[in-house]
Motif scaffolding. Structure first.
Motif, PDB file in Angstrom:
ATOM      1  N   PHE A  10      28.016  43.422  42.440  1.00  0.00           N
ATOM      2  CA  PHE A  10      29.418  43.735  42.173  1.00  0.00           C
ATOM      3  C   PHE A  10      30.195  42.451  42.443  1.00  0.00           C
ATOM      4  O   PHE A  10      30.143  41.891  43.536  1.00  0.00           O
ATOM      5  N   ARG A  11      30.940  41.979  41.440  1.00  0.00           N
ATOM      6  CA  ARG A  11      31.613  40.681  41.517  1.00  0.00           C
ATOM      7  C   ARG A  11      33.098  40.902  41.789  1.00  0.00           C
ATOM      8  O   ARG A  11      33.800  41.496  40.978  1.00  0.00           O
ATOM      9  N   LEU A  12      33.548  40.406  42.923  1.00  0.00           N
ATOM     10  CA  LEU A  12      34.919  40.640  43.368  1.00  0.00           C
ATOM     11  C   LEU A  12      35.683  39.320  43.456  1.00  0.00           C
ATOM     12  O   LEU A  12      35.305  38.418  44.192  1.00  0.00           O
ATOM     13  N   ALA A  13      36.767  39.226  42.707  1.00  0.00           N
ATOM     14  CA  ALA A  13      37.634  38.051  42.767  1.00  0.00           C
ATOM     15  C   ALA A  13      38.750  38.291  43.774  1.00  0.00           C
ATOM     16  O   ALA A  13      39.129  39.436  44.038  1.00  0.00           O
ATOM     17  N   TYR A  14      39.277  37.220  44.334  1.00  0.00           N
ATOM     18  CA  TYR A  14      40.439  37.355  45.216  1.00  0.00           C
ATOM     19  C   TYR A  14      41.249  36.067  45.172  1.00  0.00           C
ATOM     20  O   TYR A  14      40.715  34.975  45.049  1.00  0.00           O
ATOM     21  N   VAL A  15      42.570  36.233  45.267  1.00  0.00           N
ATOM     22  CA  VAL A  15      43.477  35.089  45.153  1.00  0.00           C
ATOM     23  C   VAL A  15      43.810  34.544  46.538  1.00  0.00           C
ATOM     24  O   VAL A  15      43.573  35.216  47.556  1.00  0.00           O
ATOM     25  N   PRO A  16      44.349  33.336  46.624  1.00  0.00           N
ATOM     26  CA  PRO A  16      44.684  32.747  47.928  1.00  0.00           C
ATOM     27  C   PRO A  16      45.622  33.645  48.748  1.00  0.00           C
ATOM     28  O   PRO A  16      46.557  34.247  48.220  1.00  0.00           O
ATOM     29  N   GLY A  17      45.312  33.726  50.025  1.00  0.00           N
ATOM     30  CA  GLY A  17      46.115  34.542  50.930  1.00  0.00           C
ATOM     31  C   GLY A  17      45.551  35.918  51.185  1.00  0.00           C
ATOM     32  O   GLY A  17      45.901  36.568  52.170  1.00  0.00           O
ATOM     33  N   VAL A  18      44.670  36.390  50.311  1.00  0.00           N
ATOM     34  CA  VAL A  18      44.053  37.713  50.474  1.00  0.00           C
ATOM     35  C   VAL A  18      42.762  37.564  51.268  1.00  0.00           C
ATOM     36  O   VAL A  18      41.962  36.662  51.005  1.00  0.00           O
ATOM     37  N   THR A  19      42.563  38.455  52.232  1.00  0.00           N
ATOM     38  CA  THR A  19      41.338  38.446  53.036  1.00  0.00           C
ATOM     39  C   THR A  19      40.584  39.748  52.790  1.00  0.00           C
ATOM     40  O   THR A  19      40.956  40.801  53.308  1.00  0.00           O
ATOM     41  N   ASP A  43      45.763  32.111  41.644  1.00  0.00           N
ATOM     42  CA  ASP A  43      46.512  33.250  41.099  1.00  0.00           C
ATOM     43  C   ASP A  43      46.557  33.233  39.578  1.00  0.00           C
ATOM     44  O   ASP A  43      46.364  34.270  38.926  1.00  0.00           O
ATOM     45  N   ALA A  44      46.809  32.079  38.997  1.00  0.00           N
ATOM     46  CA  ALA A  44      47.001  31.981  37.555  1.00  0.00           C
ATOM     47  C   ALA A  44      45.719  32.221  36.764  1.00  0.00           C
ATOM     48  O   ALA A  44      45.771  32.457  35.556  1.00  0.00           O
ATOM     49  N   GLU A  45      44.561  32.173  37.437  1.00  0.00           N
ATOM     50  CA  GLU A  45      43.290  32.298  36.733  1.00  0.00           C
ATOM     51  C   GLU A  45      42.603  33.639  36.958  1.00  0.00           C
ATOM     52  O   GLU A  45      41.575  33.919  36.325  1.00  0.00           O
ATOM     53  N   ALA A  46      43.134  34.464  37.838  1.00  0.00           N
ATOM     54  CA  ALA A  46      42.458  35.721  38.186  1.00  0.00           C
ATOM     55  C   ALA A  46      42.337  36.648  36.981  1.00  0.00           C
ATOM     56  O   ALA A  46      41.273  37.223  36.727  1.00  0.00           O
ATOM     57  N   ALA A  47      43.423  36.830  36.244  1.00  0.00           N
ATOM     58  CA  ALA A  47      43.398  37.736  35.092  1.00  0.00           C
ATOM     59  C   ALA A  47      42.416  37.252  34.031  1.00  0.00           C
ATOM     60  O   ALA A  47      41.638  38.043  33.471  1.00  0.00           O
ATOM     61  N   ASP A  48      42.419  35.951  33.750  1.00  0.00           N
ATOM     62  CA  ASP A  48      41.516  35.409  32.730  1.00  0.00           C
ATOM     63  C   ASP A  48      40.056  35.578  33.135  1.00  0.00           C
ATOM     64  O   ASP A  48      39.196  35.830  32.277  1.00  0.00           O
ATOM     65  N   LEU A  49      39.771  35.445  34.424  1.00  0.00           N
ATOM     66  CA  LEU A  49      38.395  35.610  34.899  1.00  0.00           C
ATOM     67  C   LEU A  49      37.908  37.030  34.629  1.00  0.00           C
ATOM     68  O   LEU A  49      36.787  37.240  34.156  1.00  0.00           O
ATOM     69  N   MET A  50      38.751  38.029  34.918  1.00  0.00           N
ATOM     70  CA  MET A  50      38.347  39.416  34.690  1.00  0.00           C
ATOM     71  C   MET A  50      38.298  39.745  33.199  1.00  0.00           C
ATOM     72  O   MET A  50      37.431  40.501  32.752  1.00  0.00           O
ATOM     73  N   ARG A  51      39.214  39.195  32.421  1.00  0.00           N
ATOM     74  CA  ARG A  51      39.190  39.419  30.965  1.00  0.00           C
ATOM     75  C   ARG A  51      37.894  38.899  30.348  1.00  0.00           C
ATOM     76  O   ARG A  51      37.323  39.506  29.435  1.00  0.00           O
ATOM     77  N   ALA A  52      37.417  37.780  30.866  1.00  0.00           N
ATOM     78  CA  ALA A  52      36.204  37.167  30.328  1.00  0.00           C
ATOM     79  C   ALA A  52      34.924  37.796  30.870  1.00  0.00           C
ATOM     80  O   ALA A  52      33.823  37.388  30.507  1.00  0.00           O
ATOM     81  N   GLY A  53      35.065  38.791  31.757  1.00  0.00           N
ATOM     82  CA  GLY A  53      33.891  39.443  32.318  1.00  0.00           C
ATOM     83  C   GLY A  53      33.266  38.699  33.471  1.00  0.00           C
ATOM     84  O   GLY A  53      32.139  38.994  33.861  1.00  0.00           O
ATOM     85  N   GLY A  54      34.008  37.750  34.069  1.00  0.00           N
ATOM     86  CA  GLY A  54      33.468  36.987  35.190  1.00  0.00           C
ATOM     87  C   GLY A  54      33.603  37.683  36.528  1.00  0.00           C
ATOM     88  O   GLY A  54      33.041  37.228  37.519  1.00  0.00           O
ATOM     89  N   ALA A  55      34.356  38.782  36.577  1.00  0.00           N
ATOM     90  CA  ALA A  55      34.508  39.561  37.805  1.00  0.00           C
ATOM     91  C   ALA A  55      34.738  41.012  37.416  1.00  0.00           C
ATOM     92  O   ALA A  55      35.372  41.307  36.391  1.00  0.00           O
ATOM     93  N   LEU A 174      44.674  45.886  44.026  1.00  0.00           N
ATOM     94  CA  LEU A 174      43.326  45.812  43.458  1.00  0.00           C
ATOM     95  C   LEU A 174      43.449  46.085  41.969  1.00  0.00           C
ATOM     96  O   LEU A 174      44.053  47.077  41.558  1.00  0.00           O
ATOM     97  N   SER A 175      42.875  45.228  41.146  1.00  0.00           N
ATOM     98  CA  SER A 175      42.983  45.370  39.697  1.00  0.00           C
ATOM     99  C   SER A 175      41.612  45.214  39.052  1.00  0.00           C
ATOM    100  O   SER A 175      40.725  44.552  39.597  1.00  0.00           O
ATOM    101  N   TRP A 176      41.446  45.840  37.876  1.00  0.00           N
ATOM    102  CA  TRP A 176      40.201  45.735  37.125  1.00  0.00           C
ATOM    103  C   TRP A 176      40.479  46.084  35.667  1.00  0.00           C
ATOM    104  O   TRP A 176      41.462  46.777  35.368  1.00  0.00           O
ATOM    105  N   PRO A 177      39.661  45.610  34.733  1.00  0.00           N
ATOM    106  CA  PRO A 177      39.848  45.962  33.334  1.00  0.00           C
ATOM    107  C   PRO A 177      39.656  47.464  33.136  1.00  0.00           C
ATOM    108  O   PRO A 177      38.624  48.024  33.520  1.00  0.00           O
ATOM    109  N   GLU A 178      40.643  48.118  32.554  1.00  0.00           N
ATOM    110  CA  GLU A 178      40.612  49.577  32.447  1.00  0.00           C
ATOM    111  C   GLU A 178      39.412  50.075  31.652  1.00  0.00           C
ATOM    112  O   GLU A 178      38.829  51.120  31.976  1.00  0.00           O
ATOM    113  N   GLU A 179      39.025  49.346  30.615  1.00  0.00           N
ATOM    114  CA  GLU A 179      37.897  49.768  29.786  1.00  0.00           C
ATOM    115  C   GLU A 179      36.551  49.477  30.440  1.00  0.00           C
ATOM    116  O   GLU A 179      35.511  49.803  29.866  1.00  0.00           O
ATOM    117  N   ALA A 180      36.565  48.843  31.600  1.00  0.00           N
ATOM    118  CA  ALA A 180      35.320  48.526  32.304  1.00  0.00           C
ATOM    119  C   ALA A 180      35.316  49.163  33.697  1.00  0.00           C
ATOM    120  O   ALA A 180      34.944  48.537  34.677  1.00  0.00           O
TER     121      ALA A 180
END
Length: 248
Positions: A10-19, A43-55, A174-180
């Motif tokens: 399970f691949r979990l992304a997190y942005v700066p400041g989140v623990t 922060d600016a790359e989190a959405a693109d990472l999930m869109r591309a299936g990297g998380a 917490l966010s994730w692609p709805e179709e996934a």
């Protein structure tokens, strides 16, 4: 499962400041057979990472694109101003944006606050990121307004911070692609929401089977308990024998 088979992580992304440590710990306790990999991402790359299936999911700063992502808001952060320890602002426990009007306030390119207009006087150039801005604060170039978690992340012994009461705030979710929305995503949602392992949408343990009734060795049914016999005799209604009452 054979030794050559492994569960997909399970691949979990997190942005700066989140623990994410507390949720990751519960995951390892609850699903020890499923690896969890962490991906620190700007922060600016989190959405693109999930869109591309990297998380599979990520702790991000809200809002997100709700036409593509699902999100669960978790908390809203306090906003603070980072200043040198000997700055006059440290005399107060809390300040307002008006208190920063005459100060040079740095506005890094990765700023996560939704400003109608940044406070104070603008610096000659915008720092590339928050880390560079903190270095400029330490050099006496200006002040920096950020969520408290970022002030802690970039802590320096020669700097401190104070709450800014009326500044914009940043919310984390917490966010994730709805179709996934996979089973593993549902498992992690359950952990973040504090669900128990047997609650709905969580991974359920096998339900206990009802115990079978033990049969009589001889195959006979147990006799019913005998019913109490009604009392008989003249004293049945009065609770015992007695002399007949005289008519007056």
């Amino acid at each position: 499962m054979t030794g050559s088979e492994t569960s997909p992580p399970f691949r979990l992304a997190y942005v700066p400041g989140v623990t994410p440590a507390k949720w990751v710990r519960v995951w390892h306790e609850r699903l020890p057979d499923v690896p969890l990999t962490l991906h620190a991402v700007p922060d600016a790359e989190a959405a693109d990472l999930m869109r591309a299936g990297g998380a599979d999911a990520g702790f991000v700063r809200l809002p997100v694109d709700r036409t593509f992502f699902s999100a669960i808001p978790l908390y809203t952060e306090t906003t603070v101003v980072v200043v040198p320890k000997d700055h006059v602002i440290t005399a107060a426990d809390e300040v307002t944006l008006a208190d920063l009007a005459d100060e040079t306030v740095l506005h890094p390119l990765d700023d996560v606050l939704d400003w109608a207009g940044p406070p104070g006087e603008a610096a000659f150039e915008r720092p590339a990121d928050t880390a560079d801005a903190v270095e400029l604060v330490a050099a006496g170039i200006g002040l920096l307004v950020v969520p408290q978690s970022l002030a802690r992340l970039h802590h320096r012994k020669d700097l401190t911070y104070r709450t800014v009461a009326d500044a914009p705030q940043s919310s984390v979710g917490l966010s994730w692609p709805e179709e996934a929305t996979t089973e593993l995503v549902e498992d992690f949602i359950g952990i973040v929401r504090g669900r128990t392992v047997n609650s709905s949408r969580g991974r359920r343990q096998p339900e206990p089977q009802p115990k079978e009734k033990r049969a009589d060795p001889a195959g006979r049914r147990k006799p019913a308990a005998p019913r109490a016999k009604p009392a008989s005799g003249r004293g049945a209604r009065g609770g015992g024998k007695g002399k007949p009452r005289r008519r007056s």
